[in-house]
Structure formats: C-alpha cells, structure tokens
Design an enzyme around this catalytic site. Sequence first.
Site, PDB file in Angstrom:
ATOM      1  N   TYR A 104       0.820  -1.214   0.000  1.00  0.00           N
ATOM      2  CA  TYR A 104       0.000   0.000   0.000  1.00  0.00           C
ATOM      3  C   TYR A 104       0.855   1.266   0.000  1.00  0.00           C
ATOM      4  CZ  TYR A 104      -3.181   3.524   2.039  1.00  0.00           C
ATOM      5  OH  TYR A 104      -3.893   4.657   2.316  1.00  0.00           O
TER       6      TYR A 104
ATOM      7  N   ASP B 255      11.761 -12.930  -1.918  1.00  0.00           N
ATOM      8  CA  ASP B 255      11.912 -12.587  -0.510  1.00  0.00           C
ATOM      9  C   ASP B 255      13.317 -12.046  -0.254  1.00  0.00           C
ATOM     10  OD1 ASP B 255      12.325 -13.062   2.500  1.00  0.00           O
ATOM     11  OD2 ASP B 255      10.224 -13.625   2.227  1.00  0.00           O
TER      12      ASP B 255
ATOM     13  N   PHE C   6      10.369  -0.935   3.008  1.00  0.00           N
ATOM     14  CA  PHE C   6       9.012  -1.115   3.521  1.00  0.00           C
ATOM     15  C   PHE C   6       8.724  -2.548   3.957  1.00  0.00           C
ATOM     16  CE2 PHE C   6       8.452   2.490   0.565  1.00  0.00           C
ATOM     17  CZ  PHE C   6       7.808   3.391   1.390  1.00  0.00           C
TER      18      PHE C   6
ATOM     19  N   ALA D 144       7.712  -5.733   5.404  1.00  0.00           N
ATOM     20  CA  ALA D 144       7.534  -6.127   6.801  1.00  0.00           C
ATOM     21  C   ALA D 144       6.102  -6.594   7.014  1.00  0.00           C
ATOM     22  CB  ALA D 144       7.823  -4.957   7.739  1.00  0.00           C
TER      23      ALA D 144
ATOM     24  N   TYR E 298       5.166  -5.991  17.044  1.00  0.00           N
ATOM     25  CA  TYR E 298       5.335  -5.196  15.829  1.00  0.00           C
ATOM     26  C   TYR E 298       6.168  -3.953  16.131  1.00  0.00           C
ATOM     27  CZ  TYR E 298       4.140  -1.763  12.230  1.00  0.00           C
ATOM     28  OH  TYR E 298       4.204  -0.793  11.255  1.00  0.00           O
TER      29      TYR E 298
ATOM     30  N   LYS F 288      10.242  -3.023  15.025  1.00  0.00           N
ATOM     31  CA  LYS F 288      10.594  -1.795  14.310  1.00  0.00           C
ATOM     32  C   LYS F 288      11.611  -0.970  15.108  1.00  0.00           C
ATOM     33  CE  LYS F 288       7.916  -1.790  10.551  1.00  0.00           C
ATOM     34  NZ  LYS F 288       8.342  -1.507   9.179  1.00  0.00           N
TER      35      LYS F 288
ATOM     36  N   LEU G 148      -8.986   0.831   9.571  1.00  0.00           N
ATOM     37  CA  LEU G 148     -10.318   1.336   9.872  1.00  0.00           C
ATOM     38  C   LEU G 148     -11.031   1.921   8.660  1.00  0.00           C
ATOM     39  CD1 LEU G 148     -12.557   2.101  11.882  1.00  0.00           C
ATOM     40  CD2 LEU G 148     -11.293   4.234  12.319  1.00  0.00           C
TER      41      LEU G 148
ATOM     42  N   ARG H 242      -8.775  -4.652  21.457  1.00  0.00           N
ATOM     43  CA  ARG H 242      -7.684  -5.470  20.939  1.00  0.00           C
ATOM     44  C   ARG H 242      -6.461  -5.275  21.831  1.00  0.00           C
ATOM     45  NH1 ARG H 242      -7.752  -3.726  14.643  1.00  0.00           N
ATOM     46  NH2 ARG H 242      -7.435  -1.726  15.687  1.00  0.00           N
TER      47      ARG H 242
END
Length: 328
Positions: free
Chosen positions: A11, A50, A72, A74, A140, A144, A189, A281
């Site tokens: 994206y 990969d 990017f 990940a 996550y 990072k 969202l 969550r």
Amino acid sequence: MAVLVTGGAGYIGSHTVAEFMAKGEEVIVLDNLQKGHREAVLTETFYQGDIRDTELLERVFINHDIEAVIHFAADSLVGESVQEPLKYYDNNLITAQRLLVCMVKYGVRKIVFSSTAATYGEPENIPIRETDRKEPTNPYGETKLAIETMLRWCEQAYGTQSVALRYFNAAGAHIDGHIGEDHRPESHLIPIILQVAGGQRKDLAIYGDDYPTADGTCIRDYIHVTDLANAHWLALQKLRQTEGSAAYNLGNGEGFSVREVLEKAREITGHSIPMQIAPRRVGDPAILVASSIRAQEELGWKPEFNSLGQIIQSAWNWHKNHPNGFVK
C-alpha cells in the site's frame, strides 16, 4: 543511479514508487507479493521474491547501480504480532538484517526506513515527540524499534546513513485514483468502513468504547498516503545532501476518534454504515497523535491532503471504482 524499494508493491510502498517516478527517479522494486499487488507497481523493473533469499537479493545489487534503499517490506498487524511474535521477529528483524548485510557488501550507504508510531507504546505526551520514551506494547513496534537501533549501530560501524520515518495511521488513495488500499484481509479502519458502505461487509466492529477519550473510542492521527510518499522522497534528499542519520514522526498533528471517522465517512458516502461494539484489541494505545514539527523544519515536509474529509474522499473514490481492489 537507482533507488531500490523493498515492499514496493504494498500500500504505502506502491504510492511511494509512484511519487518517486513522478520525481524522475529510477526505481527498482523487490516484493514477494505475499501482501502486495504487481498491478500497483508502475515501474517495469520488478523482482518477485523474498529479501531473505540471499542469492536473489545479491543479484538485484549486482544487476543495478543502487544509490539508496527505501525499506518497507515487513509484517505490520499489531494484533497478529501479539499472537505470532516469532513471525514478526523473523520477517521484520531478520529481513532488515539481511538487507543491511547486502547493502554493506555492495557499498550502499543510504536507507530510508519505514518505522511506526508503535515504537512509542503508550505515549507520555500528546502530541508525541521524537525524543519521547519508547516502550512498545506489541512485537510489531518492538521489532521496528530494534531495526532503528540496528541502523544506529550500522552507522557507527559501517557509515550507513539512515532516516527512520515513524508514521501514524496511513490512509487514503492516490488522487488520480489508479492505486489505493487493498489488503487481504483488510485490517485498517477507513477501508473497512468503506467496505461496509460498499456492501462488502455487514457492519463495522469498533474495538472498545471504554477508552479514556471523549467518546470512549481510540483516537488516531490519520495521514494521507501520498503525503507519506512525499516524505520518503524528502528523506532521500536529506541523505543525499547531508551527513548523519535521523528519525521523524509523520502525522497531521490532529487526532480523530473511531466514532468521528465513522461519522465523516457516513457524511461523504451517504450510507448509514451500521456498527457494533467489540472487545478491545490487545496492544492498542488509547491515543496516538504525532508532533511532526521536526519533519517540517528539517525535511521541508508539509502535508498537502491534511483534512480527514480529503483522506476519506480519496479512499472512497478508489473503493467505488475498485470494489474488488486490484482483482479484475
């Protein structure tokens, strides 16, 4: 010389590729297409595979005169990272380590790294500043942050210059409508809300309405994906012009609750968009809002599509014209 974009079919990656090509950059994309889409990539110089495939990665560096890397590639789902932490340490941390080994071997000293607001965890200040405490609440964010640390040590040892961009909630779609957001499954969202408006989902699940916010739902800072893409190009200019590494927050500096985003989407789409309340969550902070003053002052970055209405409208234009995403 060329710019290698890893994860360039994703994206944010695909929008960054489009931005770089519009600026006249030579772009090479490496993506395993596990989550990205080949149709989203404008450049013809594309390698499918990969980063952990050392033979493939070295072939990319041998075949091209690479000046810099925009990284990017990940995994990026907070909830999944809590359930499968080893997957995130493998795909995020090991991938970055393999990439840096290859960069050092072939003398590439510039990298723009896609980091995240998740490095901060529960914020100590609102808005969040780059100097604030970093205590991630999920694997996550932890992976990072570990990569940011790795980059600092690589600067000291090998002279690798880096810019880490900690962005908040990427949203929206390219203004001309040719690319947009298409995750399988979708977890963000705004596209989920728009899938409800488009009849692809029954309703929206709001994860928790008992947070310490005005309406009980989480507050996030939404930044248009094209503005993010532009920040990556500006970060590369900084690496070209000055020595030293840096980290920057990227956001609009204004937070909106889940309910506020829902109401704006109802207004733009003209749909009722039914919703239901679901349990919280794990790992979701109540409020994440960025201070992007440093990026504005040092990179000359200024968000162009900075209203929630603009962001949702661009996303809605994409979803209306591509109800099945990149699937034809």
